[in-house]
Design a protein around this motif. Sequence first.
Motif, PDB file in Angstrom:
ATOM      1  N   ALA A  72      31.693  18.680   4.416  1.00  0.00           N
ATOM      2  CA  ALA A  72      32.258  17.508   5.076  1.00  0.00           C
ATOM      3  C   ALA A  72      31.153  16.620   5.642  1.00  0.00           C
ATOM      4  CB  ALA A  72      33.217  17.945   6.178  1.00  0.00           C
ATOM      5  N   ALA A  73      30.073  17.256   6.116  1.00  0.00           N
ATOM      6  CA  ALA A  73      28.963  16.483   6.689  1.00  0.00           C
ATOM      7  C   ALA A  73      28.281  15.646   5.612  1.00  0.00           C
ATOM      8  CB  ALA A  73      27.957  17.430   7.346  1.00  0.00           C
ATOM      9  N   ASP A  74      28.105  16.223   4.412  1.00  0.00           N
ATOM     10  CA  ASP A  74      27.477  15.477   3.323  1.00  0.00           C
ATOM     11  C   ASP A  74      28.339  14.291   2.913  1.00  0.00           C
ATOM     12  OD1 ASP A  74      25.130  16.980   3.041  1.00  0.00           O
ATOM     13  OD2 ASP A  74      26.188  18.514   1.891  1.00  0.00           O
ATOM     14  N   LYS A  75      29.646  14.531   2.823  1.00  0.00           N
ATOM     15  CA  LYS A  75      30.539  13.437   2.429  1.00  0.00           C
ATOM     16  C   LYS A  75      30.533  12.332   3.498  1.00  0.00           C
ATOM     17  CE  LYS A  75      33.544  16.522  -0.217  1.00  0.00           C
ATOM     18  NZ  LYS A  75      34.862  17.172  -0.306  1.00  0.00           N
ATOM     19  N   ALA A  76      30.505  12.751   4.760  1.00  0.00           N
ATOM     20  CA  ALA A  76      30.464  11.762   5.837  1.00  0.00           C
ATOM     21  C   ALA A  76      29.172  10.961   5.788  1.00  0.00           C
ATOM     22  CB  ALA A  76      30.598  12.476   7.189  1.00  0.00           C
ATOM     23  N   ARG A  77      28.080  11.635   5.460  1.00  0.00           N
ATOM     24  CA  ARG A  77      26.810  10.920   5.377  1.00  0.00           C
ATOM     25  C   ARG A  77      26.812   9.944   4.199  1.00  0.00           C
ATOM     26  NH1 ARG A  77      20.667  13.377   4.672  1.00  0.00           N
ATOM     27  NH2 ARG A  77      19.598  11.379   4.984  1.00  0.00           N
ATOM     28  N   GLY A  78      27.455  10.347   3.095  1.00  0.00           N
ATOM     29  CA  GLY A  78      27.564   9.454   1.949  1.00  0.00           C
ATOM     30  C   GLY A  78      28.305   8.173   2.301  1.00  0.00           C
ATOM     31  N   ILE A  79      29.390   8.331   3.050  1.00  0.00           N
ATOM     32  CA  ILE A  79      30.145   7.150   3.480  1.00  0.00           C
ATOM     33  C   ILE A  79      29.308   6.303   4.444  1.00  0.00           C
ATOM     34  CG2 ILE A  79      32.179   6.415   4.777  1.00  0.00           C
ATOM     35  CD1 ILE A  79      33.593   8.917   3.721  1.00  0.00           C
ATOM     36  N   GLU A  80      28.572   6.983   5.319  1.00  0.00           N
ATOM     37  CA  GLU A  80      27.767   6.286   6.324  1.00  0.00           C
ATOM     38  C   GLU A  80      26.704   5.396   5.673  1.00  0.00           C
ATOM     39  OE1 GLU A  80      24.538   7.434   9.845  1.00  0.00           O
ATOM     40  OE2 GLU A  80      25.924   8.950   9.066  1.00  0.00           O
ATOM     41  N   VAL A  81      26.066   5.879   4.599  1.00  0.00           N
ATOM     42  CA  VAL A  81      25.010   5.079   3.968  1.00  0.00           C
ATOM     43  C   VAL A  81      25.571   4.028   3.025  1.00  0.00           C
ATOM     44  CG1 VAL A  81      23.289   6.903   4.184  1.00  0.00           C
ATOM     45  CG2 VAL A  81      24.697   6.776   2.108  1.00  0.00           C
ATOM     46  N   GLY A  82      26.901   4.061   2.766  1.00  0.00           N
ATOM     47  CA  GLY A  82      27.517   2.985   2.000  1.00  0.00           C
ATOM     48  C   GLY A  82      27.973   3.332   0.602  1.00  0.00           C
ATOM     49  N   ALA A  83      28.023   4.645   0.252  1.00  0.00           N
ATOM     50  CA  ALA A  83      28.488   5.023  -1.087  1.00  0.00           C
ATOM     51  C   ALA A  83      29.952   4.622  -1.257  1.00  0.00           C
ATOM     52  CB  ALA A  83      28.319   6.521  -1.297  1.00  0.00           C
ATOM     53  N   VAL A  97      19.751   0.358  -1.198  1.00  0.00           N
ATOM     54  CA  VAL A  97      20.442  -0.588  -2.092  1.00  0.00           C
ATOM     55  C   VAL A  97      21.431  -1.432  -1.286  1.00  0.00           C
ATOM     56  CG1 VAL A  97      22.123  -0.762  -3.975  1.00  0.00           C
ATOM     57  CG2 VAL A  97      20.167   0.781  -4.185  1.00  0.00           C
ATOM     58  N   LYS A  98      22.134  -0.814  -0.347  1.00  0.00           N
ATOM     59  CA  LYS A  98      23.138  -1.537   0.426  1.00  0.00           C
ATOM     60  C   LYS A  98      22.509  -2.458   1.476  1.00  0.00           C
ATOM     61  CE  LYS A  98      26.765   0.127  -1.613  1.00  0.00           C
ATOM     62  NZ  LYS A  98      27.681  -0.724  -2.395  1.00  0.00           N
ATOM     63  N   LEU A  99      21.263  -2.200   1.860  1.00  0.00           N
ATOM     64  CA  LEU A  99      20.601  -3.070   2.828  1.00  0.00           C
ATOM     65  C   LEU A  99      19.994  -4.304   2.176  1.00  0.00           C
ATOM     66  CD1 LEU A  99      18.782  -0.465   5.130  1.00  0.00           C
ATOM     67  CD2 LEU A  99      20.778  -1.866   5.694  1.00  0.00           C
ATOM     68  N   ASP A 100      19.816  -4.277   0.863  1.00  0.00           N
ATOM     69  CA  ASP A 100      19.217  -5.401   0.134  1.00  0.00           C
ATOM     70  C   ASP A 100      20.329  -6.386  -0.233  1.00  0.00           C
ATOM     71  OD1 ASP A 100      18.056  -7.135  -1.750  1.00  0.00           O
ATOM     72  OD2 ASP A 100      16.633  -5.598  -2.404  1.00  0.00           O
ATOM     73  N   THR A 101      20.178  -7.637   0.208  1.00  0.00           N
ATOM     74  CA  THR A 101      21.234  -8.632  -0.063  1.00  0.00           C
ATOM     75  C   THR A 101      21.431  -8.869  -1.555  1.00  0.00           C
ATOM     76  OG1 THR A 101      19.576 -10.387   0.171  1.00  0.00           O
ATOM     77  CG2 THR A 101      20.863  -9.798   2.134  1.00  0.00           C
ATOM     78  N   ARG A 102      20.383  -8.629  -2.362  1.00  0.00           N
ATOM     79  CA  ARG A 102      20.488  -8.852  -3.802  1.00  0.00           C
ATOM     80  C   ARG A 102      21.312  -7.759  -4.493  1.00  0.00           C
ATOM     81  NH1 ARG A 102      16.930  -7.103  -7.964  1.00  0.00           N
ATOM     82  NH2 ARG A 102      17.091  -8.370  -9.890  1.00  0.00           N
ATOM     83  N   THR A 103      21.296  -6.539  -3.952  1.00  0.00           N
ATOM     84  CA  THR A 103      21.933  -5.409  -4.636  1.00  0.00           C
ATOM     85  C   THR A 103      23.092  -4.786  -3.855  1.00  0.00           C
ATOM     86  OG1 THR A 103      20.337  -3.882  -3.625  1.00  0.00           O
ATOM     87  CG2 THR A 103      19.777  -4.810  -5.789  1.00  0.00           C
ATOM     88  N   LYS A 104      23.386  -5.361  -2.673  1.00  0.00           N
ATOM     89  CA  LYS A 104      24.343  -4.692  -1.783  1.00  0.00           C
ATOM     90  C   LYS A 104      25.751  -4.585  -2.363  1.00  0.00           C
ATOM     91  CE  LYS A 104      25.416  -8.922   0.843  1.00  0.00           C
ATOM     92  NZ  LYS A 104      26.828  -9.014   0.405  1.00  0.00           N
ATOM     93  N   GLY A 140      12.715   0.747  -8.456  1.00  0.00           N
ATOM     94  CA  GLY A 140      11.796  -0.032  -9.276  1.00  0.00           C
ATOM     95  C   GLY A 140      12.523  -0.772 -10.390  1.00  0.00           C
ATOM     96  N   LEU A 141      13.500  -0.109 -11.034  1.00  0.00           N
ATOM     97  CA  LEU A 141      14.283  -0.764 -12.092  1.00  0.00           C
ATOM     98  C   LEU A 141      15.095  -1.928 -11.529  1.00  0.00           C
ATOM     99  CD1 LEU A 141      15.590   2.304 -14.164  1.00  0.00           C
ATOM    100  CD2 LEU A 141      13.898   0.616 -14.868  1.00  0.00           C
ATOM    101  N   LEU A 142      15.638  -1.751 -10.325  1.00  0.00           N
ATOM    102  CA  LEU A 142      16.446  -2.814  -9.717  1.00  0.00           C
ATOM    103  C   LEU A 142      15.592  -4.045  -9.412  1.00  0.00           C
ATOM    104  CD1 LEU A 142      18.683  -0.724  -7.265  1.00  0.00           C
ATOM    105  CD2 LEU A 142      19.333  -1.706  -9.462  1.00  0.00           C
ATOM    106  N   VAL A 143      14.319  -3.811  -9.147  1.00  0.00           N
ATOM    107  CA  VAL A 143      13.429  -4.935  -8.840  1.00  0.00           C
ATOM    108  C   VAL A 143      12.983  -5.653 -10.109  1.00  0.00           C
ATOM    109  CG1 VAL A 143      11.172  -5.561  -7.874  1.00  0.00           C
ATOM    110  CG2 VAL A 143      12.645  -3.944  -6.654  1.00  0.00           C
ATOM    111  N   THR A 144      12.691  -4.888 -11.153  1.00  0.00           N
ATOM    112  CA  THR A 144      12.076  -5.486 -12.353  1.00  0.00           C
ATOM    113  C   THR A 144      13.089  -5.963 -13.384  1.00  0.00           C
ATOM    114  OG1 THR A 144      11.897  -3.283 -13.359  1.00  0.00           O
ATOM    115  CG2 THR A 144      10.012  -4.080 -12.081  1.00  0.00           C
ATOM    116  N   GLU A 145      14.279  -5.368 -13.417  1.00  0.00           N
ATOM    117  CA  GLU A 145      15.263  -5.741 -14.440  1.00  0.00           C
ATOM    118  C   GLU A 145      15.876  -7.095 -14.118  1.00  0.00           C
ATOM    119  OE1 GLU A 145      16.120  -4.343 -17.238  1.00  0.00           O
ATOM    120  OE2 GLU A 145      14.870  -2.549 -17.108  1.00  0.00           O
ATOM    121  N   ALA A 146      16.080  -7.891 -15.166  1.00  0.00           N
ATOM    122  CA  ALA A 146      16.669  -9.219 -14.962  1.00  0.00           C
ATOM    123  C   ALA A 146      18.150  -9.119 -14.615  1.00  0.00           C
ATOM    124  CB  ALA A 146      16.483 -10.059 -16.234  1.00  0.00           C
TER     125      ALA A 146
END
Length: 769
Positions: free
Chosen positions: A735-746, A715-722, A685-691
């Motif tokens: 290791a699975a959590d870290k792999a998932r973090g990389i997978e989603v774009g952290a 956030v990574k799928l939105d062209t404005r915030t990617k 919501g903040l990413l949408v409303t903040e200038a």
Amino acid sequence: MGLSDEIRRKLIATFQTEQREHLQTMMQGLLALEREPDSPQRQATLDEIFREAHSLKGSARAVGMTAVESLGHALEELLSLTKDGRLPFTPDLFDLLYQSLDAVELLVAQAESGSGATPASVLSLLTRLETAGQQPIASQLETAPEPPVATPTPSPYLLPSAAADETIRVAISKLDALMAQLSELVAVKIRAGQRLAEVEQVQQLAAVWQKDWRAQRAHYHRLLRTAPAIGAPLPKELPLLLEFLDRNQEQLRHLAVQTAALQRQFGNDLLRLSLIIDELEAEIKRVRMLPLTTITTPFDRMVRDLARQQDKRVSLRITGGETELDKRLLEQIKDPLMHLLRNAVDHGIEPTAVRQQNGKPPQATITISAGQQGNNVVITVQDDGAGLDVARLKETAVRHNLYTLAEAAALTDAEAVNLIFRAGFSTSARVTDISGRGVGLDVARQNVEALHGSLTVAFAPGQGTTFTMILPLTLASSRGLLLTAGGQTFALPLTTVERMLFIKPEEITHLEGREAIVEQGQPIALAHLADLLELSPAPTAVSTGRLTVVIIGVAGKRLALVVDSLVGEQELVIKSLGGQLARVGGLMGATMLGSGQIVLVLHAADLLKLAASPVSRKPLSVTREPSAHASRITHHGLQVMDNGSRAKTILVVDDSITTRTLEKNILEAQGYQVRLATNGEEALGLLVTEAHLPDVIVTDVSMPRLDGFDLTRRVKLDTRTKDIPIILVTSRDSAADKARGIEVGADAYIVKNRFDQGNLLEMIEQLTL
């Protein structure tokens, strides 16, 4: 029928304690009579002294100590003459009475050690007492060939006082043993707190696991419904897998319930344990607490004797004597107080004739005042003498080759006054048994600092000198600041910490060739803790362009310490380092953290001394570039750029208010602007409303409504915030959590139990270049 040896030993032990009470009461009464001979309470005081002498005689007869019985009888007869007005009190009579009390103490000390022979000086003293009413006391003192009674061991100035409400007698060694066991219990409480935190981590893991299962449960049920309708032969493993998943669902539910119950029960047990230990600690401390008068009562006699030797008239006043301190502290401050009193009589108080010439009362006054301030006790020793002579102190420093004439002249008054605490420094022109060796005040300060306290001095020319002693109420445990330097963790007692702050390298100035900072308009010397302890500096401590500084203060001196990072605050149970490491500079002991890690405890007074010597670190160099908006700060080859642009903004997303506040303070101290969100949905919501979009997002993973993984993915799928860098800060370190973090774009992944503010700041800097 004679008494058995065992019964007689018990009787003598009881008598030794009782006679000290008699002697103390008699000593106090005689001092009061000598100080105020015309007091309205004169007769009542005489009666009390007479009763104590009578009781002393009777007690000595009961245990067969005939010499003490004879002294008590002689004192009783002599005091009877003074009560009836047939024998006036004179200074010489007071001397004779005091010597008699010393003789009783000597005889009792001999009985304790097993020596039965009565010294000849005691027999002579007994004769003088018996004939005191027949001739003037002064003539006895002039003609008596025998030497005065030897000073007993312990000294009569150190007679202990008995507590007024005492009902049983407990050996101090037993209380010390209880306090030692209590320290172990406090350490157990700290470790139990760490175990609870680990249980909470397991509970969080189970909750996250259950949450993940709920997200996948729809797929499981769909597969369960469609598998029989397929008709084709199914792999034999599929039914087994579905059966396992069905059991897994129930077991996971039980695991979540059990871990939640375990956490709740463990928390309740720890709360109860903490309450019991805290109450036990308070009770043991209360048992060990004794009033200051326990040690100050004999000081009257000491001041009287010292003043009489120097033909001075001095009165000792004590206010706040009911202030209570730990028994061990009282024992340790006895000698420092005696040094201060000797110093006041010998150096502070002027001769009577000089006082009268200066319009002062002929009788000087020394005042000991005590009172509690927070968790500390403040004790002052103040005299109304001449004060300190700064010019004479500087002359003495030159005479002792401590400074040249020019260097001494450049000393400030405060620097000159602190010379009195240097070993071997004395302005006395002659050496006596009271002063002149320069081993009094330096020992007093060392003893006080060893108790985690401080000793300072102030004066007014012609009006007097005041020594102020600040001490903790108890030494059983204290709170400390945990910090890191050179890649190691240390603890610093909070009683010495004045302030913590962050500074920029360009804020460092130089004073007399040394690094310093200006805080609240006052310059403070700056030192790097890693250098003082001869450790290699951690590079992350300077890579951010900001330095973490802890300001410490001891005995009126202050020092700004540069450290790598601040870890937190914890209760400390300080253990000795042992004889082999007792003299290692900068350290006072060690303590154990809840994790079992052994941490060294820093000695603030030692650090101040170490900082006074040259250090190896090169000063920070700041070079200005031609641009009016850019500067480059060079520190050991590391460069930090500041291009004058707007402050970068960090969005911190975490459902824990503690974590949000911690990260916010760390980031704002580095000059970042910080926005906060309690979960992923609020962050979106903040990413949408903040200038203005944030420069970096720092987010937790386990959060309600929308977790960190889903927040990162969206956030990574939105062209404005990617393009916004995202740092995951979480307790999930598989290791699975870290792999998932990389997978989603952290862009980075930090585990909370290995969290270090230097790593976070360095990562943000790299991601925003």
